[in-house]
Design a protein around this motif. Structure first.
Motif, mmCIF file in Angstrom:
data_model
loop_
_atom_site.group_PDB
_atom_site.id
_atom_site.type_symbol
_atom_site.label_atom_id
_atom_site.label_comp_id
_atom_site.label_asym_id
_atom_site.label_seq_id
_atom_site.Cartn_x
_atom_site.Cartn_y
_atom_site.Cartn_z
ATOM 1 N N ARG A 278 13.686 1.036 -14.170
ATOM 2 C CA ARG A 278 12.582 0.218 -13.650
ATOM 3 C C ARG A 278 13.150 -1.176 -13.436
ATOM 4 O O ARG A 278 13.792 -1.738 -14.330
ATOM 5 C CB ARG A 278 11.425 0.174 -14.643
ATOM 6 N N GLN B 169 12.200 -5.140 -12.147
ATOM 7 C CA GLN B 169 11.220 -6.161 -11.766
ATOM 8 C C GLN B 169 11.990 -7.297 -11.131
ATOM 9 O O GLN B 169 12.900 -7.864 -11.759
ATOM 10 C CB GLN B 169 10.465 -6.659 -12.997
ATOM 11 N N LYS C 102 7.914 -4.609 -8.469
ATOM 12 C CA LYS C 102 8.590 -3.661 -9.343
ATOM 13 C C LYS C 102 8.965 -2.414 -8.549
ATOM 14 O O LYS C 102 8.219 -1.985 -7.670
ATOM 15 C CB LYS C 102 7.693 -3.273 -10.513
#
Length: 97
Positions: free
Chosen positions: A91, A93, A2
């Motif tokens: 964010r 991932q 991440k």
């Protein structure tokens, strides 16, 4: 893996109404260095989160900047109230290993 960052939203000059956020150099290096299967255009599958919006997409290498770029679709821009030039907290991932 991440990564998180904040970067401004920008509109692609070559195609109106396509908006992106550039993944900063350090985080782009992290993405680039992660082993994965090769994909078209060097794309890397990710799950992106901006505010309360999460979606699966890909980041793409931007050879002019040496970084990756994240497309931000209209539904996300509208839901999160972001426009061109606004700082966007992202964010990511990585979905591929």
């Amino acid at each position: 893996m991440k990564v998180s960052f904040t970067a401004p939203l920008w509109e692609w000059d070559a195609r109106a109404a396509w908006y992106f956020v550039t993944v900063p150099a350090e985080q782009s290096d992290d993405v680039r260095d992660r082993p994965r299967m090769p994909r078209g255009f060097g794309a890397v599958k990710v799950r992106a989160t901006v505010g309360g919006s999460t979606w699966d997409t890909s980041v793409f290498p931007d050879s002019s900047a040496g970084s990756y770029i994240l497309p931000v679709k209209k539904a996300v821009r509208e839901a999160e109230g972001i426009g061109e030039g606004d700082p966007v907290e992202v964010r990511l991932q990585l979905l591929e290993l």
